[in-house]
Motif scaffolding. Structure first.
Motif, short mmCIF file in Angstrom:
data_model
loop_
_atom_site.label_atom_id
_atom_site.label_comp_id
_atom_site.label_asym_id
_atom_site.label_seq_id
_atom_site.Cartn_x
_atom_site.Cartn_y
_atom_site.Cartn_z
N GLU A 189 0.83 -1.21 0.00
CA GLU A 189 0.00 0.00 0.00
C GLU A 189 0.86 1.25 0.00
O GLU A 189 0.57 2.22 -0.72
CB GLU A 189 -0.95 -0.02 1.19
CG GLU A 189 -2.01 -1.11 1.09
CD GLU A 189 -2.75 -1.31 2.39
OE1 GLU A 189 -2.06 -1.59 3.41
OE2 GLU A 189 -3.98 -1.20 2.39
N LYS A 193 0.81 4.04 -3.04
CA LYS A 193 0.44 5.43 -2.73
C LYS A 193 1.57 6.39 -3.10
O LYS A 193 1.33 7.48 -3.66
CB LYS A 193 0.09 5.57 -1.25
CG LYS A 193 -1.27 4.99 -0.88
CD LYS A 193 -1.58 5.16 0.60
CE LYS A 193 -3.04 4.84 0.92
NZ LYS A 193 -3.47 3.50 0.53
N GLU A 221 -6.38 -0.75 -4.46
CA GLU A 221 -5.62 0.48 -4.72
C GLU A 221 -5.77 1.01 -6.15
O GLU A 221 -5.16 2.01 -6.51
CB GLU A 221 -4.14 0.24 -4.42
CG GLU A 221 -3.83 -0.13 -2.99
CD GLU A 221 -4.21 0.98 -2.01
OE1 GLU A 221 -4.15 2.17 -2.40
OE2 GLU A 221 -4.56 0.66 -0.87
#
Length: 293
Positions: A189, A193, A221
């Motif tokens: 993650e 990001k 995501e």
């Protein structure tokens, strides 16, 4: 989902500046400080010849631009006549091109021309075998960055001559988050990001996963593609079902001509094959002077 078949190639044809640079470097390596001492000692400066470039084994043609550049670099008056184009199939004995020019230039450029073409024809031939193996499944065969340093553009062009497709050309044109990136970034993650915060709106993001649990995390995501690494056919089918068409799927690892069709039948969009460029055998080509030419 983006239609990969409509994606333009970076090099639909080979740029002349890349071809010329590679050929000049190869000729300089071969001719060294003293030139072709054998040819210079045995062949008159004003002698002219015709020669035929032919396949000695069946395969797919690729690399004609480099062969032509090699001969024309040593003899700008050389006439290079293409009889069978890049991307075409040849049988043993087929003449691919005819060369007319100074005998010295043809002899001195011969090995460089054959080295480039043999390598590229070999890659194109192997790519065609993989493409044929998955025919009708909807899966595309794509290459990798496992290329010969300095020859990537030519080797990836050869893959296209064989009917395959190109993955990213380098570290610069797409984001591919692999296992070591995930470790270094502190998790999947976090890596995704950070990539999204940096990437421009035209930059695609692909993430490599080793397990279905990792895939579940990635699918939260919203990425462009997932690379399903070293998964067997049963696991690949489950992965394709989890993705459910929300992004592209790419299978990688354990791919060979014996396994590729079963992998393709799992429903993945792409199958990346490093062997296309790192293990393709050179196609046997020959150049022979025409008697009386």
């Amino acid at each position: 989902m983006r239609d990969m078949t409509a994606a333009p190639a970076l090099f639909a044809t080979l740029p002349h500046n890349l071809v010329l640079t590679a050929v000049r470097n190869a000729l300089e390596e071969d001719l060294g400080l003293s030139g072709d001492i054998t040819t210079d000692a045995t062949v008159a400066t004003d002698a002219r010849s015709d020669a035929l470039l032919a396949a000695r084994k069946p395969g797919i043609v690729s690399g004609l631009a480099l062969a032509e550049a090699a001969f024309r670099e040593l003899d700008p008056t050389c006439v290079f006549t293409i009889l069978i184009e890049d991307g075409s199939a040849v049988s043993a004995g087929d003449t691919i091109a005819r060369i007319s020019g100074t005998s010295r230039a043809i002899l001195s450029a011969e090995r460089v021309a054959l080295n480039f073409m043999g390598r590229m024809c070999g890659i194109a031939t192997l790519a065609r075998r993989y493409v044929d193996a998955v025919e009708g499944t909807g899966a595309q065969i794509v290459d990798t960055r496992k290329t010969t340093p300095g020859l990537r553009a030519f080797e990836k062009y050869a893959v296209r001559c064989g009917g395959g497709h190109n993955h990213r050309f380098g570290l610069f044109d797409a984001i591919l988050i692999k296992d070591n990136h995930i470790v270094a970034a502190g998790g999947i993650e976090a890596a995704i990001k950070a990539a999204k915060a940096t990437a421009g709106h035209m930059t695609k993001i692909e993430v490599e996963v080793d397990t279905l649990d990792q895939l579940e995390v990635v699918m939260r995501e919203n990425v462009d593609c997932v690379l399903l690494d070293n998964m067997g056919p049963a696991e690949l089918r489950k992965a394709v079902a989890i993705v459910g068409g929300r992004c592209l799927t790419e299978a990688s690892g354990g791919v060979n001509l014996d396994t590729v069709r079963e992998i393709a039948q799992t429903g993945v969009n792409m199958i990346s094959v490093g062997a296309l460029t790192h293990s393709a055998p050179v196609l046997d080509l020959g150049l022979d002077f025409v008697a009386g030419g």
